[in-house]
Design a protein around this motif. Structure first.
Motif, mmCIF file in Angstrom:
data_model
loop_
_atom_site.group_PDB
_atom_site.id
_atom_site.type_symbol
_atom_site.label_atom_id
_atom_site.label_comp_id
_atom_site.label_asym_id
_atom_site.label_seq_id
_atom_site.Cartn_x
_atom_site.Cartn_y
_atom_site.Cartn_z
ATOM 1 N N UNK A 277 0.834 -1.213 0.000
ATOM 2 C CA UNK A 277 0.000 0.000 0.000
ATOM 3 C C UNK A 277 0.863 1.254 0.000
ATOM 4 N N UNK A 278 1.922 1.229 0.788
ATOM 5 C CA UNK A 278 2.819 2.386 0.856
ATOM 6 C C UNK A 278 3.500 2.610 -0.501
ATOM 7 N N UNK A 279 3.921 1.538 -1.126
ATOM 8 C CA UNK A 279 4.575 1.633 -2.429
ATOM 9 C C UNK A 279 3.621 2.223 -3.466
ATOM 10 N N UNK A 280 2.358 1.743 -3.471
ATOM 11 C CA UNK A 280 1.367 2.294 -4.422
ATOM 12 C C UNK A 280 1.136 3.778 -4.161
ATOM 13 N N UNK A 281 1.058 4.148 -2.878
ATOM 14 C CA UNK A 281 0.821 5.553 -2.543
ATOM 15 C C UNK A 281 1.995 6.423 -2.996
ATOM 16 N N UNK A 282 3.223 5.953 -2.801
ATOM 17 C CA UNK A 282 4.393 6.721 -3.229
ATOM 18 C C UNK A 282 4.462 6.835 -4.747
ATOM 19 N N UNK A 283 4.133 5.760 -5.453
ATOM 20 C CA UNK A 283 4.125 5.821 -6.924
ATOM 21 C C UNK A 283 3.088 6.831 -7.417
ATOM 22 N N UNK A 284 1.913 6.804 -6.789
ATOM 23 C CA UNK A 284 0.866 7.742 -7.191
ATOM 24 C C UNK A 284 1.296 9.180 -6.898
ATOM 25 N N UNK B 116 3.111 14.371 -8.899
ATOM 26 C CA UNK B 116 4.104 15.451 -8.827
ATOM 27 C C UNK B 116 4.722 15.704 -10.197
ATOM 28 N N UNK B 117 5.009 14.628 -10.937
ATOM 29 C CA UNK B 117 5.571 14.778 -12.282
ATOM 30 C C UNK B 117 4.569 15.446 -13.211
ATOM 31 N N UNK B 118 3.291 15.045 -13.124
ATOM 32 C CA UNK B 118 2.259 15.665 -13.958
ATOM 33 C C UNK B 118 2.128 17.150 -13.623
ATOM 34 N N UNK B 119 2.148 17.473 -12.348
ATOM 35 C CA UNK B 119 2.037 18.872 -11.938
ATOM 36 C C UNK B 119 3.204 19.683 -12.488
#
Length: 122
Positions: free
Chosen positions: A90-97, A102-105
């Motif tokens: 779950x933590x890994x998915x949250x960090x990827x998201x 952040x990259x999109x922004x």
């Protein structure tokens, strides 16, 4: 050991020693009695300091809320390992998201060259 208990123990020991004449070493029976007395006092002090009596009373007051059951150590470890794996996934998915957003922004942000740096105040 609190000061009061220490003082009583020392007084007891000294009074026992003073009853022995100065030229005579205490008998093994007397030394054994000293050891037994110190052991009783140490156990009492340990029980008081650890709060074991309070824990026993709490258990008896709330016995209906507790149960004692055997457990399977392998099963407990496997369950804990599974829970940790889920947490990390779950933590890994949250960090990827978060990184993706952040990259999109950053890509969507319009950067300006004419902006002045902020004035630093003392």
């Amino acid at each position: 050991m609190d000061t009061y208990t220490s003082s009583i123990s020392l007084l007891l020991l000294l009074s026992t020693i003073s009853s022995v004449s100065t030229g005579q070493f205490p008998s093994s029976l007397m030394v054994r009695q000293w050891v037994d007395q110190m052991q009783k006092e140490l156990i009492s002090l340990t029980d008081t300091a650890s709060g074991i009596e309070k824990l026993i009373q709490i258990y008896h007051n709330h016995k209906g809320h507790f149960s004692v059951e055997t457990n399977n150590a392998r099963e407990l470890v496997a369950t804990a390992a599974g829970n940790i794996d889920k947490l990390l996934a779950n933590r890994s998915r949250a960090l990827k998201k978060l990184a993706t957003e952040a990259e999109k922004f950053q890509l969507d942000h319009t950067w300006r060259d004419d902006s002045e740096p902020a004035v630093q105040r003392p």
